[in-house]
Scaffold this active site. Sequence first.
Site, PDB file in Angstrom:
ATOM      1  N   HIS A 119      20.426   3.504   4.942  1.00  0.00           N
ATOM      2  CA  HIS A 119      19.353   2.796   5.627  1.00  0.00           C
ATOM      3  C   HIS A 119      19.934   1.419   5.971  1.00  0.00           C
ATOM      4  O   HIS A 119      20.546   0.770   5.107  1.00  0.00           O
ATOM      5  CB  HIS A 119      18.179   2.534   4.686  1.00  0.00           C
ATOM      6  CG  HIS A 119      17.164   3.625   4.594  1.00  0.00           C
ATOM      7  ND1 HIS A 119      17.395   4.787   3.937  1.00  0.00           N
ATOM      8  CD2 HIS A 119      15.893   3.708   5.073  1.00  0.00           C
ATOM      9  CE1 HIS A 119      16.305   5.551   3.999  1.00  0.00           C
ATOM     10  NE2 HIS A 119      15.370   4.913   4.698  1.00  0.00           N
ATOM     11  N   HIS A 162      17.350   4.215  10.529  1.00  0.00           N
ATOM     12  CA  HIS A 162      16.548   3.264  11.325  1.00  0.00           C
ATOM     13  C   HIS A 162      17.388   2.487  12.341  1.00  0.00           C
ATOM     14  O   HIS A 162      17.251   2.678  13.533  1.00  0.00           O
ATOM     15  CB  HIS A 162      15.749   2.289  10.448  1.00  0.00           C
ATOM     16  CG  HIS A 162      14.649   2.952   9.691  1.00  0.00           C
ATOM     17  ND1 HIS A 162      13.508   3.406  10.308  1.00  0.00           N
ATOM     18  CD2 HIS A 162      14.512   3.268   8.383  1.00  0.00           C
ATOM     19  CE1 HIS A 162      12.711   3.961   9.409  1.00  0.00           C
ATOM     20  NE2 HIS A 162      13.301   3.902   8.231  1.00  0.00           N
ATOM     21  N   ASP A 173       8.373   9.420   6.636  1.00  0.00           N
ATOM     22  CA  ASP A 173       7.349   9.722   5.620  1.00  0.00           C
ATOM     23  C   ASP A 173       6.097  10.302   6.273  1.00  0.00           C
ATOM     24  O   ASP A 173       5.003   9.733   6.145  1.00  0.00           O
ATOM     25  CB  ASP A 173       6.972   8.442   4.859  1.00  0.00           C
ATOM     26  CG  ASP A 173       8.184   7.675   4.352  1.00  0.00           C
ATOM     27  OD1 ASP A 173       8.723   8.036   3.304  1.00  0.00           O
ATOM     28  OD2 ASP A 173       8.611   6.720   5.054  1.00  0.00           O
ATOM     29  N   GLU A 220      16.338  -1.981   9.042  1.00  0.00           N
ATOM     30  CA  GLU A 220      14.913  -1.640   9.239  1.00  0.00           C
ATOM     31  C   GLU A 220      14.133  -2.947   9.196  1.00  0.00           C
ATOM     32  O   GLU A 220      13.403  -3.226   8.252  1.00  0.00           O
ATOM     33  CB  GLU A 220      14.455  -0.674   8.128  1.00  0.00           C
ATOM     34  CG  GLU A 220      13.056  -0.103   8.332  1.00  0.00           C
ATOM     35  CD  GLU A 220      12.597   0.779   7.150  1.00  0.00           C
ATOM     36  OE1 GLU A 220      13.310   0.836   6.125  1.00  0.00           O
ATOM     37  OE2 GLU A 220      11.522   1.390   7.266  1.00  0.00           O
ATOM     38  N   ARG A 259       0.841  -1.212   0.000  1.00  0.00           N
ATOM     39  CA  ARG A 259       0.000   0.000   0.000  1.00  0.00           C
ATOM     40  C   ARG A 259       0.873   1.257   0.000  1.00  0.00           C
ATOM     41  O   ARG A 259       0.601   2.248  -0.680  1.00  0.00           O
ATOM     42  CB  ARG A 259      -0.896   0.030   1.244  1.00  0.00           C
ATOM     43  CG  ARG A 259      -2.348  -0.389   1.016  1.00  0.00           C
ATOM     44  CD  ARG A 259      -3.127   0.477   0.045  1.00  0.00           C
ATOM     45  NE  ARG A 259      -3.143   1.909   0.344  1.00  0.00           N
ATOM     46  CZ  ARG A 259      -3.852   2.467   1.303  1.00  0.00           C
ATOM     47  NH1 ARG A 259      -4.638   1.746   2.062  1.00  0.00           N
ATOM     48  NH2 ARG A 259      -3.799   3.776   1.502  1.00  0.00           N
ATOM     49  N   GLY A 317      14.132   1.868  -0.365  1.00  0.00           N
ATOM     50  CA  GLY A 317      13.125   0.891  -0.762  1.00  0.00           C
ATOM     51  C   GLY A 317      13.076  -0.197   0.296  1.00  0.00           C
ATOM     52  O   GLY A 317      13.991  -0.311   1.120  1.00  0.00           O
TER      53      GLY A 317
HETATM   54  O1  LIG Z   1      11.457   3.746   5.665  1.00  0.00           O
HETATM   55  C1  LIG Z   1      11.876   3.622   4.519  1.00  0.00           C
HETATM   56  N1  LIG Z   1      12.827   2.698   4.240  1.00  0.00           N
HETATM   57  C2  LIG Z   1      13.313   2.508   3.005  1.00  0.00           C
HETATM   58  N2  LIG Z   1      12.908   3.192   1.960  1.00  0.00           N
HETATM   59  C3  LIG Z   1      11.950   4.120   2.149  1.00  0.00           C
HETATM   60  C4  LIG Z   1      11.397   4.372   3.404  1.00  0.00           C
HETATM   61  N3  LIG Z   1      10.482   5.339   3.261  1.00  0.00           N
HETATM   62  C5  LIG Z   1      10.469   5.681   1.955  1.00  0.00           C
HETATM   63  N4  LIG Z   1      11.347   4.939   1.287  1.00  0.00           N
HETATM   64  C6  LIG Z   1      11.646   4.964  -0.142  1.00  0.00           C
HETATM   65  O2  LIG Z   1      11.907   6.270  -0.547  1.00  0.00           O
HETATM   66  C7  LIG Z   1      11.453   6.434  -1.869  1.00  0.00           C
HETATM   67  C8  LIG Z   1      11.096   7.879  -2.053  1.00  0.00           C
HETATM   68  O3  LIG Z   1      12.222   8.662  -1.869  1.00  0.00           O
HETATM   69  C9  LIG Z   1      10.266   5.508  -2.008  1.00  0.00           C
HETATM   70  O4  LIG Z   1      10.249   4.966  -3.284  1.00  0.00           O
HETATM   71  C10 LIG Z   1      10.464   4.474  -0.938  1.00  0.00           C
HETATM   72  O5  LIG Z   1      10.819   3.245  -1.502  1.00  0.00           O
HETATM   73 ZN   LIG Z   2      13.554   6.030   5.283  1.00  0.00          ZN
END
Ligand SMILES: O=c1[nH]cnc2c1ncn2[C@@H]1O[C@H](CO)[C@@H](O)[C@H]1O
Ligand SMILES: [Zn+2]
Length: 526
Positions: A361, A389, A447, A364, A212, A334
């Site tokens: 990242h 994270h 986000d 996570e 989603r 991603g």
């Molecule tokens: O928490 C997260 N972990 C990894 N990727 C993320 C997270 N939130 C967003 N995106 C990634 O950031 C892109 C937009 O810049 C999105 O395509 C999403 O895959």
């Molecule tokens: Zn992120």
Amino acid sequence: RTRPKDLTITKFVSISSIGSSHVESLLGNSRPSPDTYKTVRNAFFNYEESRALGYDLELSSRELKANETIMKAKLTEYKEGEIAPYLFKPSQHIFNVLAAINKTELFQLLQRMPKGAVLHAHDTALCSTKSIIELTYYDNLWICQQAGDLSAAALRFAKEKPDALTESNCDWSLLSEVRENYGADKVDDYLAERLTLYPTTDFQDINAAWSRFMQIFQLLDGLLMYAPVWGDYYYKALQEFYADGVQYLEFRSTLPTLYDLEGTEFTPLDTVRIYVETLEKFKNNPANKEFIGSRMIYAPLRNTNAEGVARYIETLKQVKAKYPEFLAGFDLVGQEDAGRPLRDFVDQLLEVPEDIDFYFHAGETNWYGSTVDENLIDALLLGTKRIGHGFGLVKHPVVLDMVKKLNVAIEVNPVSNQVLKLVSDFRNHPCSQFFADGYPVVISSDDPSFWKATPLSHDYYIAFLGIASQHADLRLLKKLALNSIQYSSLSADQKFEALAKWQAKWDQFIDFVNDETNGAPTQQLD
Ligand SMILES: O=c1[nH]cnc2c1ncn2[C@@H]1O[C@H](CO)[C@@H](O)[C@H]1O
Ligand SMILES: [Zn+2]
């Protein structure tokens, strides 16, 4: 339980700074007297608390007064939980308590607090839904819908009806006409819901939530990647972050290729140029003179192969050459378990020029021992400046040691972790341990758009009330704000200026909190 032993213990614990090896020796082999026990317990408690994040800060008398107000507001929140634990807001899903949180005194204080920087947030998930809806009123926006249905498979700006989307079984209409047919309010309400993860609080698992989540990003693409909208979205984001007490924003962007009505060929460098121009415009507005700035971490999708990474590094070098001041560094994004682990790309990543920093990242996940979990090791060995994270960090004692020694900040995004299914009750969030033992933590929001959260205040509320100790006070809050500047990519000189801008706002905040308490008995604390 002999008298002489008691005496030596008492003497021992009166030493103000005791270390953990001393605490062990306090325990002794036999039972102490009640008096000795109390003394030992006191020393134990103080020693443990002295390791907590923010403990090293000394508050001024003005700050101590403000702290009383803040702690009163915080303790009020625990009252509900004492009556019925399920009522404690950080134990519930944020979607069910967001409105109630907004009404609390604690939240309202945190909203006003200058929180420094957001160091972890994503390009197209920054703005409030309200701001996004405003952008859908621009001319020439088309929506792709299933037959006879107010659905939205895609959005796109075009002079004429775009080509059919084979994969989505939908047909294009002008959004303005759809608004005429259904009524603008109905369309806006629909879009508002489609652009957040509400109302679902019970996604079956992380994949269902991410599926989603990615649909929202995809719907937004056609809207936001339209060149005239791209800059406006960023401008609105900066406005909203600044209004929420955020003076500096270091965000991650995939640098999508933009488009316009004329079919202009854009490049990722154009995407950066629009950011840079928009930021200049924002900073030149006299209303924003206390704003510090914003920088970008180039963060394309990790779900790629060696050729993909080679292209990323090429783009990265171009951005570095053309916009060295705006580029903070590099990351891969991603869903971590659906993409490739860092170790697959290590050879290429080691070739990235030394003057470009990594902000990966990593971890996570709650899959202990998985490849995602091991990203923590690779991120660290690759020299990451911060860890995005680091949810799995508590399972990696050596990585934890190194994080402290190398001063690698952990970017904790509490609300994101709950919505994306890593934790349900915030009291179980691993960041409790980071707070308890003084790890270099920054709080961020990831986000916020997709969970109707403010740019940073809701994450602060959850961190302060649900994750930190009941005893944690204004010192922790101040430390988190200071950390956000300290662990930014800014140079030493820039940090100095940034801190001055933050301090000015901080002093105003303390005055504000203290004036609010007019009428309450004032206590001189010096
Ligand atoms: O928490 C997260 N972990 C990894 N990727 C993320 C997270 N939130 C967003 N995106 C990634 O950031 C892109 C937009 O810049 C999105 O395509 C999403 O895959
Ligand atoms: Zn992120």
